[in-house]
Design a protein around this motif. Structure first.
Motif, PDB file in Angstrom:
ATOM      1  N   ALA A  11      26.312 -14.739  -8.402  1.00 32.52           N
ATOM      2  CA  ALA A  11      25.459 -14.573  -7.212  1.00 32.52           C
ATOM      3  C   ALA A  11      23.970 -14.555  -7.588  1.00 32.52           C
ATOM      4  CB  ALA A  11      25.830 -13.289  -6.476  1.00 32.52           C
ATOM      5  N   ASP A  12      23.653 -14.324  -8.864  1.00 26.19           N
ATOM      6  CA  ASP A  12      22.265 -14.305  -9.341  1.00 26.19           C
ATOM      7  C   ASP A  12      21.754 -15.695  -9.722  1.00 26.19           C
ATOM      8  OD1 ASP A  12      21.457 -11.427  -9.460  1.00 26.19           O
ATOM      9  OD2 ASP A  12      23.260 -11.302 -10.714  1.00 26.19           O
ATOM     10  N   VAL A  16      18.056 -16.542 -11.256  1.00 23.10           N
ATOM     11  CA  VAL A  16      17.910 -16.913 -12.669  1.00 23.10           C
ATOM     12  C   VAL A  16      17.133 -18.220 -12.771  1.00 23.10           C
ATOM     13  CG1 VAL A  16      19.141 -17.620 -14.757  1.00 23.10           C
ATOM     14  CG2 VAL A  16      19.959 -15.662 -13.436  1.00 23.10           C
ATOM     15  N   THR A  17      17.524 -19.205 -11.973  1.00 22.37           N
ATOM     16  CA  THR A  17      16.830 -20.493 -11.980  1.00 22.37           C
ATOM     17  C   THR A  17      15.353 -20.312 -11.649  1.00 22.37           C
ATOM     18  OG1 THR A  17      18.818 -21.734 -11.418  1.00 22.37           O
ATOM     19  CG2 THR A  17      16.713 -22.762 -10.864  1.00 22.37           C
ATOM     20  N   ALA A  18      15.061 -19.535 -10.617  1.00 26.95           N
ATOM     21  CA  ALA A  18      13.666 -19.311 -10.215  1.00 26.95           C
ATOM     22  C   ALA A  18      12.881 -18.623 -11.330  1.00 26.95           C
ATOM     23  CB  ALA A  18      13.619 -18.474  -8.930  1.00 26.95           C
ATOM     24  N   PHE A  19      13.479 -17.625 -11.973  1.00 24.75           N
ATOM     25  CA  PHE A  19      12.791 -16.913 -13.058  1.00 24.75           C
ATOM     26  C   PHE A  19      12.476 -17.858 -14.218  1.00 24.75           C
ATOM     27  CE2 PHE A  19      12.892 -14.703 -17.118  1.00 24.75           C
ATOM     28  CZ  PHE A  19      11.874 -13.772 -16.927  1.00 24.75           C
ATOM     29  N   LEU A  20      13.477 -18.616 -14.658  1.00 20.41           N
ATOM     30  CA  LEU A  20      13.271 -19.511 -15.800  1.00 20.41           C
ATOM     31  C   LEU A  20      12.256 -20.604 -15.490  1.00 20.41           C
ATOM     32  CD1 LEU A  20      16.948 -19.881 -17.083  1.00 20.41           C
ATOM     33  CD2 LEU A  20      15.085 -18.558 -18.129  1.00 20.41           C
ATOM     34  N   ALA A  21      12.318 -21.159 -14.285  1.00 17.15           N
ATOM     35  CA  ALA A  21      11.430 -22.269 -13.932  1.00 17.15           C
ATOM     36  C   ALA A  21      10.001 -21.817 -13.617  1.00 17.15           C
ATOM     37  CB  ALA A  21      12.012 -23.035 -12.745  1.00 17.15           C
ATOM     38  N   SER A  22       9.795 -20.530 -13.384  1.00 22.36           N
ATOM     39  CA  SER A  22       8.454 -20.060 -13.015  1.00 22.36           C
ATOM     40  C   SER A  22       7.711 -19.340 -14.139  1.00 22.36           C
ATOM     41  CB  SER A  22       8.534 -19.144 -11.794  1.00 22.36           C
ATOM     42  OG  SER A  22       9.257 -17.970 -12.105  1.00 22.36           O
ATOM     43  N   ASN A  23       8.319 -19.277 -15.325  1.00 19.27           N
ATOM     44  CA  ASN A  23       7.681 -18.642 -16.476  1.00 19.27           C
ATOM     45  C   ASN A  23       7.685 -19.599 -17.656  1.00 19.27           C
ATOM     46  OD1 ASN A  23       7.194 -15.537 -16.014  1.00 19.27           O
ATOM     47  ND2 ASN A  23       9.116 -16.035 -14.980  1.00 19.27           N
ATOM     48  N   ARG A  24       6.711 -19.432 -18.524  1.00 15.99           N
ATOM     49  CA  ARG A  24       6.676 -20.194 -19.781  1.00 15.99           C
ATOM     50  C   ARG A  24       7.133 -19.268 -20.891  1.00 15.99           C
ATOM     51  NH1 ARG A  24       4.851 -24.702 -20.781  1.00 15.99           N
ATOM     52  NH2 ARG A  24       3.896 -24.193 -22.754  1.00 15.99           N
ATOM     53  N   HIS A  46      26.183 -20.116 -18.599  1.00 14.28           N
ATOM     54  CA  HIS A  46      25.554 -19.506 -19.768  1.00 14.28           C
ATOM     55  C   HIS A  46      25.270 -18.014 -19.579  1.00 14.28           C
ATOM     56  CE1 HIS A  46      23.138 -19.100 -23.365  1.00 14.28           C
ATOM     57  NE2 HIS A  46      22.172 -18.574 -22.630  1.00 14.28           N
ATOM     58  N   PHE A  47      25.126 -17.563 -18.356  1.00 16.36           N
ATOM     59  CA  PHE A  47      24.725 -16.182 -18.094  1.00 16.36           C
ATOM     60  C   PHE A  47      25.897 -15.261 -17.760  1.00 16.36           C
ATOM     61  CE2 PHE A  47      21.270 -19.074 -17.331  1.00 16.36           C
ATOM     62  CZ  PHE A  47      20.264 -18.513 -18.106  1.00 16.36           C
ATOM     63  N   TRP A  48      27.112 -15.811 -17.706  1.00 16.92           N
ATOM     64  CA  TRP A  48      28.307 -15.015 -17.400  1.00 16.92           C
ATOM     65  C   TRP A  48      29.539 -15.824 -17.770  1.00 16.92           C
ATOM     66  CZ3 TRP A  48      24.314 -15.572 -13.788  1.00 16.92           C
ATOM     67  CH2 TRP A  48      24.348 -16.756 -13.068  1.00 16.92           C
ATOM     68  N   GLU A  51      31.857 -15.925 -23.555  1.00 16.16           N
ATOM     69  CA  GLU A  51      30.988 -15.951 -24.742  1.00 16.16           C
ATOM     70  C   GLU A  51      29.620 -15.313 -24.530  1.00 16.16           C
ATOM     71  OE1 GLU A  51      30.638 -17.143 -28.116  1.00 16.16           O
ATOM     72  OE2 GLU A  51      32.761 -16.778 -27.964  1.00 16.16           O
ATOM     73  N   SER A  52      29.182 -15.175 -23.282  1.00 15.19           N
ATOM     74  CA  SER A  52      27.835 -14.652 -23.048  1.00 15.19           C
ATOM     75  C   SER A  52      27.773 -13.868 -21.741  1.00 15.19           C
ATOM     76  CB  SER A  52      26.816 -15.794 -23.027  1.00 15.19           C
ATOM     77  OG  SER A  52      27.121 -16.728 -22.012  1.00 15.19           O
ATOM     78  N   GLN A  53      26.822 -12.927 -21.709  1.00 13.42           N
ATOM     79  CA  GLN A  53      26.597 -12.143 -20.500  1.00 13.42           C
ATOM     80  C   GLN A  53      25.115 -11.880 -20.350  1.00 13.42           C
ATOM     81  OE1 GLN A  53      28.685 -11.049 -17.883  1.00 13.42           O
ATOM     82  NE2 GLN A  53      26.620 -10.675 -17.068  1.00 13.42           N
ATOM     83  N   GLY A  54      24.598 -12.218 -19.171  1.00  7.23           N
ATOM     84  CA  GLY A  54      23.195 -11.996 -18.878  1.00  7.23           C
ATOM     85  C   GLY A  54      22.970 -10.689 -18.152  1.00  7.23           C
ATOM     86  N   TYR A  55      21.761 -10.151 -18.330  1.00  7.85           N
ATOM     87  CA  TYR A  55      21.332  -8.920 -17.670  1.00  7.85           C
ATOM     88  C   TYR A  55      19.886  -9.093 -17.231  1.00  7.85           C
ATOM     89  CZ  TYR A  55      25.339  -6.698 -19.923  1.00  7.85           C
ATOM     90  OH  TYR A  55      26.602  -6.376 -20.336  1.00  7.85           O
ATOM     91  N   TRP A  56      19.562  -8.523 -16.086  1.00  4.98           N
ATOM     92  CA  TRP A  56      18.172  -8.405 -15.704  1.00  4.98           C
ATOM     93  C   TRP A  56      17.602  -7.202 -16.442  1.00  4.98           C
ATOM     94  CZ3 TRP A  56      16.032 -12.341 -13.568  1.00  4.98           C
ATOM     95  CH2 TRP A  56      16.764 -13.178 -12.729  1.00  4.98           C
ATOM     96  N   VAL A  57      16.453  -7.377 -17.053  1.00  4.22           N
ATOM     97  CA  VAL A  57      15.746  -6.274 -17.697  1.00  4.22           C
ATOM     98  C   VAL A  57      14.907  -5.630 -16.606  1.00  4.22           C
ATOM     99  CG1 VAL A  57      14.103  -5.608 -19.489  1.00  4.22           C
ATOM    100  CG2 VAL A  57      15.649  -7.558 -19.873  1.00  4.22           C
ATOM    101  N   GLN A  58      15.067  -4.308 -16.438  1.00  9.18           N
ATOM    102  CA  GLN A  58      14.353  -3.619 -15.371  1.00  9.18           C
ATOM    103  C   GLN A  58      13.477  -2.505 -15.933  1.00  9.18           C
ATOM    104  OE1 GLN A  58      17.829  -2.561 -12.929  1.00  9.18           O
ATOM    105  NE2 GLN A  58      17.087  -4.076 -11.460  1.00  9.18           N
ATOM    106  N   HIS A  59      12.310  -2.366 -15.338  1.00 11.98           N
ATOM    107  CA  HIS A  59      11.368  -1.309 -15.711  1.00 11.98           C
ATOM    108  C   HIS A  59      10.781  -0.789 -14.411  1.00 11.98           C
ATOM    109  CE1 HIS A  59       7.420   0.238 -17.266  1.00 11.98           C
ATOM    110  NE2 HIS A  59       8.255   0.760 -18.140  1.00 11.98           N
TER     111      HIS A  59
END
Length: 181
Positions: A11-12, A16-24, A46-48, A51-59
């Motif tokens: 569902a993310d 994920v696409t927006a984050f990757l495409a909007s940052n260098r 690749h994010f789930w 073999e792999s699991q993605g997480y949003w880093v939150q602060h």
């Protein structure tokens, strides 16, 4: 404020696409993924996956980046960390990597060793690894291709579960075998 992680799900995908495409990401092989490239990685799982699991880093309750744990079917996973451009240079790196170790060693009890790699010229990340208790284990010469066609060294750092649990750093003996003249 502490660093937390929110597990990604399919569902993310759009986020994920927006984050990757909007940052260098100048120290990654693909420093500026476009929407097509980001969508392809999302579609490939690749994010789930197993073999792999993605997480949003939150602060402070806000998503400030993403991290992907890779090689999860092994007891020596690696990670890919990408902070938003607006969050870099703020001194969060060590806290993020320490929190990532806590997540990994707590959630994955079979993990023995946790590794990350970066380019030789990414001095900030190399210092972050060391400040977070990681030890330099390898310097792979000319292993990292760059956008201009040149190649840099890839430097690998790792932390052992036992070092993380005991808040110690076990030194590595690099020159344990020397040839006689």
């Amino acid at each position: 404020m502490t660093i937390t992680f929110r597990r990604m799900t399919p569902a993310d995908g759009a986020a994920v696409t927006a984050f990757l495409a909007s940052n260098r990401f100048p120290f990654h092989v693909n420093a500026a993924p476009d929407e097509f490239q980001a969508n392809k990685r999302v579609a490939e799982g690749h994010f789930w996956s197993k073999e792999s699991q993605g997480y949003w880093v939150q602060h402070g309750g806000k998503d400030i980046g993403l991290v992907v744990l890779e090689d999860l079917e092994d007891d020596n996973p690696v990670f890919d960390l990408r902070l938003a451009e607006s969050q870099r240079g703020r001194g969060l790196g060590v806290e993020v990597v320490r929190a990532l170790c806590r997540l990994t060693f707590t959630e994955l009890p079979e993990i023995v060793r946790f590794e990350g790699q970066t380019r030789e010229d990414n001095i900030a990340m190399r210092k972050t690894f060391m400040r977070a208790g990681f030890v330099k284990e390898a310097h792979y010469r000319q292993a990292w291709p760059t956008a201009d066609g040149s190649r840099l060294a890839s430097v690998a750092y790792a932390i052992l579960r036992s070092d993380w649990e005991n808040n110690t750093v076990t030194p590595l003996e690099f020159d344990d075998l020397l040839l006689d003249a």
